[in-house]
Design an enzyme around this catalytic site. Structure first.
Site, PDB file in Angstrom:
ATOM      1  N   ASP A   1      43.885  59.713  23.877  1.00 55.03           N
ATOM      2  CA  ASP A   1      44.098  58.203  23.631  1.00 55.03           C
ATOM      3  C   ASP A   1      45.104  58.058  22.855  1.00 55.03           C
ATOM      4  OD1 ASP A   1      42.641  55.570  23.911  1.00 55.03           O
ATOM      5  OD2 ASP A   1      42.254  56.015  21.785  1.00 55.03           O
TER       6      ASP A   1
ATOM      7  N   GLU B   1      47.943  58.889  27.069  1.00 55.49           N
ATOM      8  CA  GLU B   1      47.913  57.560  27.694  1.00 55.49           C
ATOM      9  C   GLU B   1      49.163  56.999  26.952  1.00 55.49           C
ATOM     10  OE1 GLU B   1      45.395  53.459  26.524  1.00 55.49           O
ATOM     11  OE2 GLU B   1      45.415  55.226  25.062  1.00 55.49           O
TER      12      GLU B   1
END
Length: 473
Positions: free
Chosen positions: A210, A239
């Site tokens: 993330d 990400e």
């Protein structure tokens, strides 16, 4: 690339699940599980009630009861659809439904069934030759994380693990409940790597990082070093909401650049994206490891962005035929709608009478094609035409090639020159959906295109009596 990509990634189709909204296992309802939520300040909601945005982001405390037991019970559905990799948004201890505000990385949240449910899911998936990717949130923690609580009390052992100022702290996008970790501090680095290794030892097949852009290239690299030190067949995707090139220290990234180009093309905002797709293919060293996604838990759903089903299918065709790994967000395959978060995080619909069955069958066919076609799995990308978009996925053998044409505009005839000298004259090109045949003449093929249509073409060997066209190529 810093490391070779795990071999299994070329054959992968990823299915993303937001666990609280997928399925409640063991025959239970959210009412049966209410104590798990109420005692931690949560609110329960009946399955199927649309999520809604509340003041002060209070919608993050609304729970529908989905868990890992429920995901494991749907393994037959995954097989029916054809996907072979699950990516779960965070499953670690947290007081919100999204769980991006971690309290304890080493504890699978009891709301999702705890460690027993996690190990059961892992076993069930591996028995069906499916992979599991977990979401690693290492840029920040939740404000209830023990480290942060100690740092707020000026504990000298923990103060430097965060960014504390006189009257505030640095947090992700200035959201106070998400204090950012100082990942340059050695104790923080060691902690993150322990978490990464812990779940690899338990058997997961990889991690999604993330906020990979917030972590930066160096942190992405040392996490991948730990992953590959454990096994060259473990996968790391990050990400990154940017142009995809320049992040080859990981196996791939979530390709939002691809998403935005495709949606603009099928929605008629531009009539030309071929140049951009070709450049990204050429410049992105880890393009085959990138996730080609059209929606996610962070975006409006595809059916909301592209309401017209024919145009939506064109986007899906590009998702499954461009180099990279297709990622399907749960429910997109049956036509779920929803706007920005939290609307895009609605509960999965399990009543098949409410499905868009035609769309579901289309996804099944595209998934099957992507997983079995050599050209789509690892073929080179060769741009043939920009408007309408046409390209060749060039494989080692000419009969493994795939030609893709996507026309969101009006009816027309497209004349294509195929830049592969081993595609022999008179070769039949077969449309894998309609069965129509078009013959190559001197390296050129003429293709009639309906409005808002596509073609996926495969070359076929021509046999006349004992004669074979492809006997020596």
């Amino acid at each position: 690339m810093m490391y070779p990509m795990p071999s299994w990634v070329y054959d992968s189709v990823v299915y993303q699940i937001f666990p609280d909204r997928f399925f409640i296992g063991k025959g239970k309802t959210v009412e049966d599980k209410k104590d798990l939520y109420l005692k931690r300040g949560g609110v329960i909601e009946k399955w199927g009630v649309p999520p809604r945005k509340l003041p002060g982001a209070q919608h993050v405390k609304i729970f529908y009861g989905g868990d890992l037991w429920g995901i494991a019970e749907k393994v037959d559905y995954f097989e029916e659809l054809g996907i072979n990799v699950l990516y779960l948004t965070p499953i670690f201890l947290s007081d919100t439904n999204h769980k991006y505000d971690t309290i304890d990385y080493f504890r699978v949240d009891p709301q999702f069934g705890g460690k027993r449910a996690f190990l059961h899911l892992l076993r069930v998936l591996h028995e069906r030759s499916m992979k599991l990717i977990l979401d690693g949130v290492f840029n920040h923690v939740g404000s209830q994380h023990p480290w942060f609580k100690k740092a707020k009390k000026n504990d000298p052992e923990y103060v430097n693990r965060f960014f504390l100022y006189k009257d505030r702290h640095r947090s992700w996008f200035d959201v106070g409940s998400l204090p950012e970790l100082n990942v340059e501090v050695e104790e923080v680095k060691e902690y993150i790597l322990k978490v990464v290794e812990h779940y690899l030892k338990l058997g997961i097949d990889g991690w999604r990082l993330d906020c990979g852009h917030d972590l930066g290239p160096t942190v992405n690299l040392w996490i991948n070093m730990k992953v590959k030190e454990f096994s060259a067949e473990k996968y790391l995707v990050s990400e990154i909401w940017t142009y995809p090139a320049g992040w080859d220290m990981v196996d791939g990234l979530m390709n939002y650049n691809f998403r935005n180009l495709v949606l603009s093309y099928v929605n008629g905002e531009t009539d030309s994206i071929g140049f951009h797709l070709e450049r990204a293919y050429r410049e992105t060293k880890n393009i085959f490891g990138c996730w080609n996604m059209l929606d996610s838990h962070d975006t409006p759903r595809l059916a909301t962005m592209v309401p017209d089903r024919d145009l939506r299918k064109l986007a899906v065709v590009l998702q499954f035929t461009y180099p990279g790994v297709p990622l399907v967000y749960y429910g997109t395959e049956i036509g779920l709608t929803g706007g920005e978060d939290p609307e895009c995080r609605a509960t999965m619909e399990w009543n098949r009478e409410k499905w868009d069955v035609d769309l579901f069958e289309f996804y099944k066919k595209m998934i099957r094609l992507r997983r079995t076609d050599p050209g789509l799995r690892f073929g080179e990308f060769v741009l043939l035409n920009d408007s309408p978009l046409a390209f060749l996925r060039k494989a080692p053998h000419p009969l493994q090639n795939t030609i893709v044409v996507v026309n969101p505009g009006e009816e027309k005839v497209l004349v294509l020159s195929i830049p592969d000298g081993k595609i022999m004259n008179t070769t039949p090109l077969v449309d894998v959906f309609s069965g129509e045949r078009f013959h190559v003449d001197g390296g050129v093929v003429k293709l009639p295109l309906l409005a808002r249509s596509f073609r996926i073409l495969k070359p076929e060997d021509l046999r006349v009596g004992k004669y074979r066209l492809y006997k020596r190529v």
